[in-house]
Write a protein that holds these residues in place. Structure first.
Motif, PDB file in Angstrom:
ATOM      1  N   LEU A  29      37.487  19.629  15.820  1.00  0.00           N
ATOM      2  CA  LEU A  29      38.274  20.199  14.734  1.00  0.00           C
ATOM      3  C   LEU A  29      39.480  19.325  14.425  1.00  0.00           C
ATOM      4  O   LEU A  29      40.214  18.930  15.325  1.00  0.00           O
ATOM      5  N   ASP A  31      41.595  17.460  10.600  1.00  0.00           N
ATOM      6  CA  ASP A  31      42.031  17.575   9.213  1.00  0.00           C
ATOM      7  C   ASP A  31      41.021  16.909   8.294  1.00  0.00           C
ATOM      8  O   ASP A  31      40.429  15.881   8.642  1.00  0.00           O
ATOM      9  N   ASP A  81      39.525  21.792  -2.266  1.00  0.00           N
ATOM     10  CA  ASP A  81      38.350  22.398  -1.641  1.00  0.00           C
ATOM     11  C   ASP A  81      37.333  22.643  -2.757  1.00  0.00           C
ATOM     12  O   ASP A  81      36.785  23.717  -2.896  1.00  0.00           O
ATOM     13  N   ASP A 112      34.073  19.714   5.756  1.00  0.00           N
ATOM     14  CA  ASP A 112      33.479  21.038   5.983  1.00  0.00           C
ATOM     15  C   ASP A 112      32.242  21.225   5.105  1.00  0.00           C
ATOM     16  O   ASP A 112      31.991  22.316   4.599  1.00  0.00           O
ATOM     17  N   THR A 119      34.285  27.265   7.272  1.00  0.00           N
ATOM     18  CA  THR A 119      34.864  27.082   8.603  1.00  0.00           C
ATOM     19  C   THR A 119      36.012  26.083   8.504  1.00  0.00           C
ATOM     20  O   THR A 119      36.230  25.475   7.467  1.00  0.00           O
ATOM     21  N   ALA A 120      36.717  25.907   9.602  1.00  0.00           N
ATOM     22  CA  ALA A 120      37.764  24.882   9.646  1.00  0.00           C
ATOM     23  C   ALA A 120      37.093  23.507   9.564  1.00  0.00           C
ATOM     24  O   ALA A 120      35.976  23.318  10.065  1.00  0.00           O
ATOM     25  N   HIS A 122      35.711  20.128  10.484  1.00  0.00           N
ATOM     26  CA  HIS A 122      35.338  19.608  11.796  1.00  0.00           C
ATOM     27  C   HIS A 122      34.171  18.640  11.685  1.00  0.00           C
ATOM     28  O   HIS A 122      33.454  18.621  10.696  1.00  0.00           O
TER      29      HIS A 122
END
Length: 170
Positions: A29, A31, A81, A112, A119-120, A122
Motif C-alpha cells: 500500500l 500513494d 480518480d 488502484d 480500495t486503497a 496498492h
C-alpha cells in the motif's frame, strides 16, 4: 524491492478470496503514481493494454526463470480518480511486451486499477519460481534493497557518438 519510496504491507498470502481462491501475493500500500521498478533483470512477457478486469498488469520473467507479477497499476490521470490514464500514466517509457529491462528500471506506477478501484492504492506483487509454483514474496520483500529512485535505462543512445567518450570529452 518493486516500489520506490515508503509503502506498508502485512502478510495476507494464502488468505481466502472469493470464488474459492486464495491470495497469492503481497499488497504493498502506497500513494498513486509511486514508481514501480523491476525486481530483477529480464523480459516483459505480459502486459495489459487496454485495462483488464483485474487492472493494468506487468509480468516480468527474470533471466533465472523466476516471474514477478505487478497488478493494479495506475489507471487515473495524475491527481484524479477518473479512470482516464494515458499510457504514460500507467507504464514507464518504452515498457512493452518483449522488452528487456534491468533490475531497478522504471516499469510503471502504483494505483488502484481493475477490481481494486474501490480500495486503497496498492501494488499486488506475486512471485513464481521457474517451475511456475507461486511463492510467498514476504521474505524476499523484507530482504530486498530499497531504491530511492529508478535506475536509468541502460539502452544505448540511437545517436552515434562522433568524438570523445562522453559529452565533456566531445
Amino acid at each position: 524491492f518493486p516500489v520506490v519510496g515508503e509503502v506498508t504491507y502485512t502478510d495476507p498470502f494464502g488468505e481466502p478470496r472469493g470464488s474459492g481462491r486464495t491470495h497469492e501475493g503481497q499488497d504493498l500500500l502506497g500513494d498513486k503514481m509511486q514508481e514501480l521498478v523491476a525486481a530483477d533483470s529480464g523480459v516483459i512477457t505480459q502486459l495489459t493494454w487496454p485495462e483488464a478486469s483485474y487492472g493494468y498488469y506487468i509480468k516480468l520473467t527474470a533471466d533465472d526463470g523466476w516471474t514477478y507479477s505487478y497488478v493494479h497499476l495506475n489507471d487515473d490521470s495524475p491527481g484524479t480518480d477518473d479512470g482516464a490514464a494515458e499510457r504514460g500514466d500507467v507504464y514507464g517509457p518504452g515498457i512493452e511486451k518483449g522488452v528487456r529491462v534491468e533490475r531497478g528500471q522504471l516499469l510503471g506506477y502504483l494505483g488502484d486499477s481493475g477490481n481494486a478501484e474501490n480500495t486503497a492504492p496498492h501494488l499486488h506483487f506475486e512471485m513464481h519460481d521457474p517451475d511456475g509454483v507461486v511463492v510467498n514474496p514476504m521474505a524476499s520483500l523484507e530482504a530486498a534493497e530499497h531504491a530511492d529512485a529508478p535506475q536509468p535505462s541502460t539502452e544505448p543512445s540511437p545517436i552515434p557518438r562522433l568524438a570523445g567518450v562522453d559529452r565533456v570529452a566531445t
